[in-house]
Write a protein that holds these residues in place. Structure first.
Motif, PDB file in Angstrom:
ATOM      1  N   SER A   1       0.846  -1.200   0.000  1.00 34.66           N
ATOM      2  CA  SER A   1       0.000   0.000   0.000  1.00 34.66           C
ATOM      3  C   SER A   1       0.874   1.240   0.000  1.00 34.66           C
ATOM      4  O   SER A   1       0.580   2.220  -0.683  1.00 34.66           O
ATOM      5  CB  SER A   1      -0.901   0.013   1.229  1.00 34.66           C
TER       6      SER A   1
ATOM      7  N   GLU B   1      -9.372  -1.565   2.425  1.00 36.55           N
ATOM      8  CA  GLU B   1      -8.727  -2.043   3.650  1.00 36.55           C
ATOM      9  C   GLU B   1      -8.564  -0.954   4.693  1.00 36.55           C
ATOM     10  O   GLU B   1      -8.558  -1.235   5.875  1.00 36.55           O
ATOM     11  CB  GLU B   1      -7.341  -2.618   3.313  1.00 36.55           C
TER      12      GLU B   1
ATOM     13  N   ASP C   1      -6.714  -1.542  -3.861  1.00 35.75           N
ATOM     14  CA  ASP C   1      -6.059  -2.121  -2.673  1.00 35.75           C
ATOM     15  C   ASP C   1      -7.144  -2.784  -1.830  1.00 35.75           C
ATOM     16  O   ASP C   1      -7.841  -2.121  -1.087  1.00 35.75           O
ATOM     17  CB  ASP C   1      -5.362  -0.993  -1.899  1.00 35.75           C
TER      18      ASP C   1
HETATM   19 MG    MG Z   1      -2.008  -2.757   2.542  1.00 28.37          MG
END
Ligand code: MG
Ligand code: TYD
Length: 451
Positions: A104, A124, A170
């Motif tokens: 990320s 997330e 993500d």
């Molecule tokens: Mg991540």
């Protein structure tokens, strides 16, 4: 009315079965078949409002005009190197890595460095979490939009109003589509959401970067099929307790997979490491005897491996031979070759061999490093730290050629080595290497090169 249907999927390879079975016929794994509820609707398009019907005519291969693929620069040299340039328009990139490795961080940092409009979709983290992370990173792309959403239909709605140049997801395991009943992260959801995103990428010519989680075994969680569907598969790896991270391409439809990118994780995000010798040289203590570095391949991946050997006078009657991570029979063979062809009296010596890092190596190209490490320990002379090896050793003491030599040379050069010892019989097409290439054909020559 939509039809409701359940099917069984192998969680390991993604094979579909009409009913439950104990063992997957395609990957031979046991107890990996899981039932998933699927509800399919006829209309499965990334755009709800009718699709752009485009008919493609078959062409003769001579008639196809070559358009060099357009690339969007990422302003990150290591990533560009791995991709073979910038992001190809309409390509789909899968970035895999263990949790917490920095996927990320890497993609947010690139989104903030780019000069194009980027939509960063996170399933997330919350927007404020991402903002907090973004504040630590440099780069201030004014056109970087953050969306926290997991339903693909809603993501496409936002895309239609934002019209981004690049989309980052993500992660693929958090997404779900309305057309399938199974829970996010299941095989059918991953397959379906990825298919929708790929369709979107191809129809609008927008690059899409997907983050994918990695299972314990090192495979991207979800079916292998995902790796076949996308254009580029990148792997982000490294030890969580160390600061260095390596980005490799496992598959690249628009460039070579021999390149790798190196980063260092700092408080301010990932720093590009353009001079990798700083890693290896600083980690090694000077002048140890009995170690040699091999430019090996593990599967498709080039890897520099340290071989450690200890040769000492046998205390007991029969000398001991022990090997960790390397075939003991092959070690015995190499010792016999050294004795017979190069005249080293190793018959009355204990020999211990270890491959650092707990690796198991099958690549024959490690032979030369094994021989060199043994000689170094036997002669009590250290091998210079800037030298590495890649060649097989034959029964008559000949140094044999190994495959994918360019990849090994590039990796060694990238990791800061100044010399690589190879077989004289290896053909090398591209000769513009910075690294000095030393070619040997017999074991005796190795001895004179080393000491
Ligand atoms: Mg991540
Ligand atoms: P993250 O990108 O969340 O990993 P992934 O998405 O692959 O799960 O990375 C999290 C780790 O990175 C975390 O342990 C903290 C570290 N980190 C830094 O060291 N420096 C930084 O500037 C940032 C943003 C994260």
């Amino acid at each position: 009315m939509a039809k409701t249907k359940t099917t069984f999927f192998c969680q390991n390879c993604g094979t579909q079965y009409p009913k439950w079975v104990g063992k997957c016929n395609s990957c031979n794994e046991w107890n990996t078949i899981v039932e998933e509820i699927i509800q399919k609707d006829e209309k499965r398009n990334w755009k709800q409002t009718g699709s752009t019907k485009r008919t493609v005519k078959a062409l003769k291969i001579q008639e196809i005009s070559i358009s060099t693929e357009e690339r969007i620069p990422t302003n990150n040299n290591e990533l560009n190197r791995v991709l073979g340039g910038g992001l190809v328009k309409g390509s789909v990139i899968l970035l895999g890595g263990e949790p917490g490795i920095g996927k990320s961080t890497l993609l947010l940092q690139i989104a903030l460095l780019m000069e194009n409009k980027v939509l960063y979709v996170s399933g997330e983290e919350s927007q404020s979490q991402i903002k907090l992370r973004g504040e630590r990173l440099d780069g201030n792309n004014q056109d970087c939009l953050i969306l926290t959403e997991t339903k693909t239909q809603n993501i496409f709605k936002s895309i239609e109003s934002i019209l981004p140049d690049v989309v980052v997801i993500d992660s693929i395991q958090t997404l779900h589509t309305d057309y399938i009943e199974a829970s996010p992260g299941s095989i059918s959801q991953i397959r379906e959401t990825a298919a929708e995103l790929i369709k979107f990428a191809k129809e609008t010519n927008t690059p899409v970067i997907l983050i994918g989680h990695i299972t314990k075994e090192g495979a991207i969680a979800g079916p292998k099929i995902l790796e076949h569907m996308v254009d580029v598969v990148l792997q982000f790896e490294g030890d969580r307790n160390h600061t260095y991270r390596i980005l490799r391409a496992q598959k690249n439809r628009f460039g070579s997979t021999a390149e790798l990118g190196i980063y260092e994780m700092l408080n301010t995000g990932l720093r590009e490491v353009s001079n990798p010798s700083e890693i290896l040289i600083s980690e090694k203590d000077s002048d140890l005897t009995g170690t040699a570095i091999s430019a090996s391949l593990e599967g498709m991946r080039p890897l520099l491996i340290e071989v450690q050997a200890l040769v000492s006078t046998a205390v007991y009657g029969t000398p001991q031979r022990s090997s960790t991570g390397y075939n003991i029979k092959r070690l015995n063979m190499l010792l016999a070759v050294l004795e017979k062809r190069a005249g080293f009296r190793l018959g009355a010596k204990d020999v211990f061999l270890n491959i650092a890092g707990g690796l198991k190596v099958e690549d024959p190209a490690i032979d030369l490093a094994v021989v060199s490490a043994i000689l170094s320990s036997n002669e009590e002379e250290s091998i210079p730290q800037n030298v590495c090896f890649a060649a097989e050793v034959g029964l008559s003491g000949e140094i044999r050629a190994v495959n994918r030599i360019e990849q090994r040379i590039i990796e060694a050069e990238k990791l800061g080595f100044e010399k690589i010892v190879l077989s004289k019989f290896n053909k090398i097409a591209n000769k513009n290497y910075q690294i000095e290439i030393i070619r040997v054909s017999k074991i005796e020559e190795v001895v004179s090169v080393l000491f």
